[in-house]
Design an enzyme around this catalytic site. Sequence first.
Site, PDB file in Angstrom:
ATOM      1  N   ASN A 134      -2.900  -5.003   5.086  1.00 25.04           N
ATOM      2  CA  ASN A 134      -3.346  -5.423   3.869  1.00 25.04           C
ATOM      3  C   ASN A 134      -1.726  -5.116   3.211  1.00 25.04           C
ATOM      4  O   ASN A 134      -1.232  -5.470   2.192  1.00 25.04           O
ATOM      5  CB  ASN A 134      -3.383  -3.945   3.302  1.00 25.04           C
ATOM      6  CG  ASN A 134      -2.657  -2.793   4.116  1.00 25.04           C
ATOM      7  OD1 ASN A 134      -1.636  -2.762   4.509  1.00 25.04           O
ATOM      8  ND2 ASN A 134      -3.119  -1.616   3.090  1.00 25.04           N
ATOM      9  N   HIS A 136       1.103  -3.990   4.202  1.00 27.62           N
ATOM     10  CA  HIS A 136       2.319  -2.827   3.936  1.00 27.62           C
ATOM     11  C   HIS A 136       3.035  -3.151   5.134  1.00 27.62           C
ATOM     12  O   HIS A 136       2.502  -3.528   6.333  1.00 27.62           O
ATOM     13  CB  HIS A 136       1.351  -1.576   4.568  1.00 27.62           C
ATOM     14  CG  HIS A 136       1.059  -1.317   5.789  1.00 27.62           C
ATOM     15  ND1 HIS A 136      -0.511  -0.403   5.510  1.00 27.62           N
ATOM     16  CD2 HIS A 136       1.266  -1.105   6.817  1.00 27.62           C
ATOM     17  CE1 HIS A 136      -0.734   0.142   6.953  1.00 27.62           C
ATOM     18  NE2 HIS A 136       0.281  -0.528   7.885  1.00 27.62           N
ATOM     19  N   GLU A 141       2.282   1.187   1.107  1.00 25.21           N
ATOM     20  CA  GLU A 141       0.881   0.544   0.646  1.00 25.21           C
ATOM     21  C   GLU A 141       0.679  -0.337  -0.783  1.00 25.21           C
ATOM     22  O   GLU A 141       2.095   0.074  -1.074  1.00 25.21           O
ATOM     23  CB  GLU A 141       0.001   1.777   0.324  1.00 25.21           C
ATOM     24  CG  GLU A 141      -0.614   2.330   1.499  1.00 25.21           C
ATOM     25  CD  GLU A 141      -1.089   1.860   2.673  1.00 25.21           C
ATOM     26  OE1 GLU A 141      -1.260   0.491   2.721  1.00 25.21           O
ATOM     27  OE2 GLU A 141      -1.167   2.733   4.006  1.00 25.21           O
TER      28      GLU A 141
HETATM   29  C1  F6R Z   1       4.053   2.413  11.565  1.00 24.63           C
HETATM   30  C2  F6R Z   1       3.950   1.218  11.091  1.00 24.63           C
HETATM   31  C3  F6R Z   1       3.313   0.042  10.572  1.00 24.63           C
HETATM   32  C4  F6R Z   1       2.435  -0.424  11.991  1.00 24.63           C
HETATM   33  C5  F6R Z   1       1.546  -1.744  11.106  1.00 24.63           C
HETATM   34  C6  F6R Z   1       0.651  -2.383  11.834  1.00 24.63           C
HETATM   35  O1  F6R Z   1       5.427   2.613  12.329  1.00 24.63           O
HETATM   36  O2  F6R Z   1       5.282   0.861  10.258  1.00 24.63           O
HETATM   37  O3  F6R Z   1       3.650  -0.389   9.604  1.00 24.63           O
HETATM   38  O4  F6R Z   1       3.370  -1.549  11.994  1.00 24.63           O
HETATM   39  O5  F6R Z   1      -0.318  -0.475  10.351  1.00 24.63           O
HETATM   40  O6  F6R Z   1       0.093  -1.092  13.150  1.00 24.63           O
HETATM   41  P1  F6R Z   1      -0.187  -2.239  14.196  1.00 24.63           P
HETATM   42  O7  F6R Z   1       0.340  -2.723  15.200  1.00 24.63           O
HETATM   43  O8  F6R Z   1      -1.286  -1.519  15.186  1.00 24.63           O
HETATM   44  O9  F6R Z   1      -1.231  -2.976  13.852  1.00 24.63           O
END
Ligand code: F6R
Length: 241
Positions: A134, A136, A141
């Site tokens: 999304n 973030h 968010e």
């Molecule tokens: C985790 C974080 C999140 C992840 C994001 C992607 O510390 O800050 O922003 O980087 O949600 O997560 P993955 O890599 O599991 O797809």
Amino acid sequence: MDIIVRPTAEKVGVAAADLIEPFVRRGATLGLATGSTPNPLYMELARRHREEDLSFAECDAFLLDEYVGLERTDEQSYYATIRREFTRHIDIDDEKVHSLNGLAEDPEAEARSYEERIHAAGGVDVQILGVGANGHIAFNEPPSPLDSRTRQIDLHPTTVADNARFFDNEDQVPRTALTQGVGTIMEAHTIVLIATGAHKAEAVKALVEGPVTPGCPASVLQNHPRATIILDEDAASKLER
Ligand code: F6R
């Protein structure tokens, strides 16, 4: 914003390690992301530690975020996750791996004190980021103010659903988290964002080619003077320019 595309997630990890290694060699303060995406990078850095004398002994590290309500000993806490996936495989001093306390009685005070600890360490020299489907970064968010600071936030339902894969079921995923703010992250000297897989292609398109907007917090990296985005071909597949 520089963009690097590599054929596979493993090669993305190697390209990211090539950017991070010079910082490690000078004992920099590292900003660490959790989640699945950085694991090939962390494996590659751990390999360089084992096989090529890459030492993290002079480094500090700051995590981006932490779930509210999980004990540190909970294997899904980011405190435990970063140790399991990365820092126990290298020679960084455990005391120098800093994270937010998701059990703090006063989350606002914890957020302020975390900002002070980052500041006292001289700021983050190189920040590793992933991106949510999304848009973030950390747990900022959409919509998140682009000048936001470290704070407690409610997780978006899509993030809860995405992260359910790490838990027995979706009900166990915490609904709130502490996260560095977008403005906090933007103060890092250098940023390396990595994204792999087709499920990230829309977010990558918005972050690289869309407007800079709180609706896609990652888009703020267009304004960072030293941000590099490293993608595999699937994550880059919707880029037009
Ligand atoms: C985790 C974080 C999140 C992840 C994001 C992607 O510390 O800050 O922003 O980087 O949600 O997560 P993955 O890599 O599991 O797809």
